[in-house]
Design a protein around this motif. Structure first.
Motif, PDB file in Angstrom:
ATOM      1  N   ARG A  70     -40.354  -2.552  21.240  1.00  0.00           N
ATOM      2  CA  ARG A  70     -39.276  -2.018  22.052  1.00  0.00           C
ATOM      3  C   ARG A  70     -39.688  -2.033  23.590  1.00  0.00           C
ATOM      4  NH1 ARG A  70     -39.290   2.505  17.892  1.00  0.00           N
ATOM      5  NH2 ARG A  70     -37.654   1.957  16.528  1.00  0.00           N
ATOM      6  N   ASN A  71     -40.850  -1.674  23.737  1.00  0.00           N
ATOM      7  CA  ASN A  71     -41.434  -1.783  25.111  1.00  0.00           C
ATOM      8  C   ASN A  71     -41.358  -3.145  25.883  1.00  0.00           C
ATOM      9  OD1 ASN A  71     -41.763   1.095  25.074  1.00  0.00           O
ATOM     10  ND2 ASN A  71     -43.989   0.941  25.106  1.00  0.00           N
ATOM     11  N   GLU A  72     -41.768  -4.254  25.072  1.00  0.00           N
ATOM     12  CA  GLU A  72     -41.755  -5.572  25.436  1.00  0.00           C
ATOM     13  C   GLU A  72     -40.423  -5.907  25.747  1.00  0.00           C
ATOM     14  OE1 GLU A  72     -43.750  -8.402  23.000  1.00  0.00           O
ATOM     15  OE2 GLU A  72     -45.527  -7.430  22.939  1.00  0.00           O
ATOM     16  N   GLY A  73     -39.490  -5.344  25.156  1.00  0.00           N
ATOM     17  CA  GLY A  73     -38.219  -5.670  25.469  1.00  0.00           C
ATOM     18  C   GLY A  73     -37.662  -5.040  26.748  1.00  0.00           C
ATOM     19  N   VAL A  74     -37.898  -3.985  26.753  1.00  0.00           N
ATOM     20  CA  VAL A  74     -37.607  -3.322  28.279  1.00  0.00           C
ATOM     21  C   VAL A  74     -38.158  -4.222  29.355  1.00  0.00           C
ATOM     22  CG1 VAL A  74     -37.801  -1.361  29.708  1.00  0.00           C
ATOM     23  CG2 VAL A  74     -37.376  -1.039  27.210  1.00  0.00           C
ATOM     24  N   ILE A  75     -39.400  -4.573  29.117  1.00  0.00           N
ATOM     25  CA  ILE A  75     -40.268  -5.111  30.261  1.00  0.00           C
ATOM     26  C   ILE A  75     -39.720  -6.646  30.664  1.00  0.00           C
ATOM     27  CG2 ILE A  75     -42.341  -6.269  30.791  1.00  0.00           C
ATOM     28  CD1 ILE A  75     -43.810  -3.782  29.288  1.00  0.00           C
TER      29      ILE A  75
ATOM     30  N   GLN B  49     -34.880   1.749  34.697  1.00  0.00           N
ATOM     31  CA  GLN B  49     -36.051   2.199  35.389  1.00  0.00           C
ATOM     32  C   GLN B  49     -36.523   3.624  35.142  1.00  0.00           C
ATOM     33  OE1 GLN B  49     -37.802   0.352  37.517  1.00  0.00           O
ATOM     34  NE2 GLN B  49     -39.045   2.080  37.539  1.00  0.00           N
ATOM     35  N   ALA B  50     -35.450   4.451  35.052  1.00  0.00           N
ATOM     36  CA  ALA B  50     -35.715   5.824  34.385  1.00  0.00           C
ATOM     37  C   ALA B  50     -36.442   5.896  33.162  1.00  0.00           C
ATOM     38  CB  ALA B  50     -34.479   6.611  34.135  1.00  0.00           C
ATOM     39  N   PHE B  51     -36.233   5.025  32.248  1.00  0.00           N
ATOM     40  CA  PHE B  51     -37.062   4.725  30.881  1.00  0.00           C
ATOM     41  C   PHE B  51     -38.376   4.603  31.399  1.00  0.00           C
ATOM     42  CE2 PHE B  51     -38.667   2.416  27.243  1.00  0.00           C
ATOM     43  CZ  PHE B  51     -38.540   3.515  26.322  1.00  0.00           C
ATOM     44  N   ILE B  52     -38.602   3.548  32.199  1.00  0.00           N
ATOM     45  CA  ILE B  52     -39.873   3.372  32.588  1.00  0.00           C
ATOM     46  C   ILE B  52     -40.468   4.221  33.232  1.00  0.00           C
ATOM     47  CG2 ILE B  52     -41.073   1.575  34.066  1.00  0.00           C
ATOM     48  CD1 ILE B  52     -39.098  -0.584  33.449  1.00  0.00           C
TER      49      ILE B  52
ATOM     50  N   ALA C 285     -38.980  13.676  28.635  1.00  0.00           N
ATOM     51  CA  ALA C 285     -37.810  13.701  29.709  1.00  0.00           C
ATOM     52  C   ALA C 285     -37.267  15.122  29.854  1.00  0.00           C
ATOM     53  CB  ALA C 285     -36.762  12.704  28.761  1.00  0.00           C
ATOM     54  N   TYR C 286     -37.282  15.713  28.819  1.00  0.00           N
ATOM     55  CA  TYR C 286     -36.655  17.261  29.100  1.00  0.00           C
ATOM     56  C   TYR C 286     -37.649  17.885  29.830  1.00  0.00           C
ATOM     57  CZ  TYR C 286     -33.811  16.015  25.005  1.00  0.00           C
ATOM     58  OH  TYR C 286     -32.925  15.617  24.136  1.00  0.00           O
ATOM     59  N   ILE C 287     -38.970  18.173  29.516  1.00  0.00           N
ATOM     60  CA  ILE C 287     -39.881  18.824  30.526  1.00  0.00           C
ATOM     61  C   ILE C 287     -40.022  18.629  31.822  1.00  0.00           C
ATOM     62  CG2 ILE C 287     -42.188  19.727  30.326  1.00  0.00           C
ATOM     63  CD1 ILE C 287     -42.251  19.617  27.469  1.00  0.00           C
TER      64      ILE C 287
ATOM     65  N   MET D  10     -41.931   5.371  28.802  1.00  0.00           N
ATOM     66  CA  MET D  10     -41.613   4.429  27.846  1.00  0.00           C
ATOM     67  C   MET D  10     -42.184   4.887  26.443  1.00  0.00           C
ATOM     68  SD  MET D  10     -41.658   0.432  29.300  1.00  0.00           S
ATOM     69  CE  MET D  10     -43.164   0.188  29.123  1.00  0.00           C
ATOM     70  N   TRP D  11     -42.187   4.118  25.364  1.00  0.00           N
ATOM     71  CA  TRP D  11     -42.573   4.482  24.046  1.00  0.00           C
ATOM     72  C   TRP D  11     -44.121   4.529  24.076  1.00  0.00           C
ATOM     73  CZ3 TRP D  11     -39.132   6.296  20.879  1.00  0.00           C
ATOM     74  CH2 TRP D  11     -37.511   6.120  20.736  1.00  0.00           C
ATOM     75  N   ASP D  12     -44.695   5.529  23.521  1.00  0.00           N
ATOM     76  CA  ASP D  12     -46.256   5.473  23.230  1.00  0.00           C
ATOM     77  C   ASP D  12     -46.388   4.506  21.822  1.00  0.00           C
ATOM     78  OD1 ASP D  12     -48.891   5.732  22.780  1.00  0.00           O
ATOM     79  OD2 ASP D  12     -48.780   7.883  23.146  1.00  0.00           O
ATOM     80  N   PRO D  13     -46.897   3.383  21.994  1.00  0.00           N
ATOM     81  CA  PRO D  13     -47.320   2.591  20.740  1.00  0.00           C
ATOM     82  C   PRO D  13     -48.497   3.191  19.920  1.00  0.00           C
ATOM     83  CG  PRO D  13     -47.960   1.583  22.819  1.00  0.00           C
ATOM     84  CD  PRO D  13     -47.237   2.743  23.122  1.00  0.00           C
TER      85      PRO D  13
END
Length: 343
Positions: free
Chosen positions: A82-87, A172-175, A196-198, A179-182
């Motif tokens: 998923r992270n690779e797709g975002v990048i 950009q917000a997701f980055i 995100a919430y905290i 992102m996901w912790d693999p």
């Protein structure tokens, strides 16, 4: 481009793929059926050994918006893909889709329009349904909005309103969120939404829209396999410790006791699976950090001791353990509420 003309927002659907030859075509067909044409599907294969890649490649040959690549970084797993797709994308929005999910034709259009109308939001939460074989067959919500309870509280109570595939993020917000912790083997989405919430990322809930995602129940999912292995239990403990640390860093100490529900789950789970060092470590940590009251910690010590001595094989002891854990039962409605379609 003409001066003053605004280009339509693009969405990158980021999808990890691994050995789903019998399901992936349904997912791809649902993407191709979208009424919003400004999308790209970034499929990152995680080393499939069946025909999954061949099927996706056939679709990619028919539509250039489908981009198939192989995972190039470590560790192996859906989060890395998923992270690779975002990048790799430059799209305004990113959305995560699994190879057994199905989206309604109006999914992207509805999501993009409401997010475009709310430029202050970093992500939007949308309604979805559970299914087994055919969308709608279970007639069950993934979960519903509960306006009287905030999302962070619900997350600690394991009654999450948001999941990885139910969200539309600004890329950009997701980055920025991290992102996901693999490295995590469990609770990856819980970890993401805690961050995100905290940390106060602005989000919107759009449950006035019709359900647009069908999330398949999959009892053989990789995340559920070998649930009680030490590595997976350690991942759960890591997510919980991080969340409490983030609360402190963000001046939210008063909310730390809300973590007691997850703490009891982690401690009892470790004890039940014979991982006594982790159970005791997390019990000491929760006591020290103010997650548990002295009484709660004392009761959980009895639970750990009962599992360590295997006394839970005795009916009276087992019932006593169940009674001690009952105050930590959150009675979450996740995946349990009926859905009745409207005309």
């Amino acid at each position: 481009m003409e001066v003053g003309v605004t280009m339509p927002s693009t969405v990158a659907l980021c999808m990890p793929a691994f050995n789903r030859e019998h399901l992936v075509a349904e997912t791809l067909d649902s993407v191709l059926a979208q009424t919003w044409p400004h999308w790209e599907l970034r499929v990152v294969d995680d080393g499939s050994t069946d025909r999954t890649k061949d099927i996706i490649a056939e679709y990619a040959a028919r539509d250039p918006r489908i981009i198939l690549t192989d995972r190039t970084t470590q560790p192996k797993g859906a989060c890395t893909c998923r992270n690779e797709g975002v990048i790799a994308t430059s799209a305004e929005y990113v959305m995560f889709l699994d190879t057994d999910d199905i989206i309604e034709p109006f999914c992207l259009e509805n999501r993009v329009r409401v997010m475009d109308a709310s430029p202050d939001l970093t992500f939007g939460i949308f309604p979805s349904l559970m299914f087994e074989k055919i969308p709608g067959d279970l007639r069950v919500w993934w979960n519903i909005d509960k306006p009287d309870t905030d999302e962070l509280t619900r997350q600690f109570r394991q009654d999450a309103i948001a999941q990885g595939t139910g969200i539309l993020f600004r890329r950009q917000a997701f980055i920025d969120i991290g992102m996901w912790d693999p490295e995590l083997l469990m609770w990856q989405d819980i970890d993401l939404f805690f961050r995100a919430y905290i940390q106060g990322y602005a989000y919107g809930k759009f449950f006035d829209l019709p359900p647009d995602l069908h999330n398949r129940t999959n009892h053989g999912s990789l995340s559920r396999k070998d649930f009680f292995t030490p590595a997976k239990q350690e991942s759960r403990a890591t997510v919980l410790r991080r969340a409490v640390a983030l609360l402190r860093e963000n001046g939210m100490n008063a909310r730390i006791p809300q973590a007691r529900f997850m703490a009891a789950e982690v401690i009892s789970g470790a004890a039940r699976s014979g991982q006594m060092p982790l159970a005791r470590q997390m019990l000491d940590w929760a006591s020290r950090e103010g997650v548990l009251t002295a009484r709660e910690a004392s009761n959980l010590r009895i639970v750990v001791l009962a599992h360590w001595t295997r006394a839970t094989r005795l009916g009276p002891v087992r019932r006593r353990v169940e009674a001690l854990l009952r105050p930590f039962d959150t009675k979450a409605t996740l995946g349990r509420l009926p859905y009745t379609p409207t005309a």
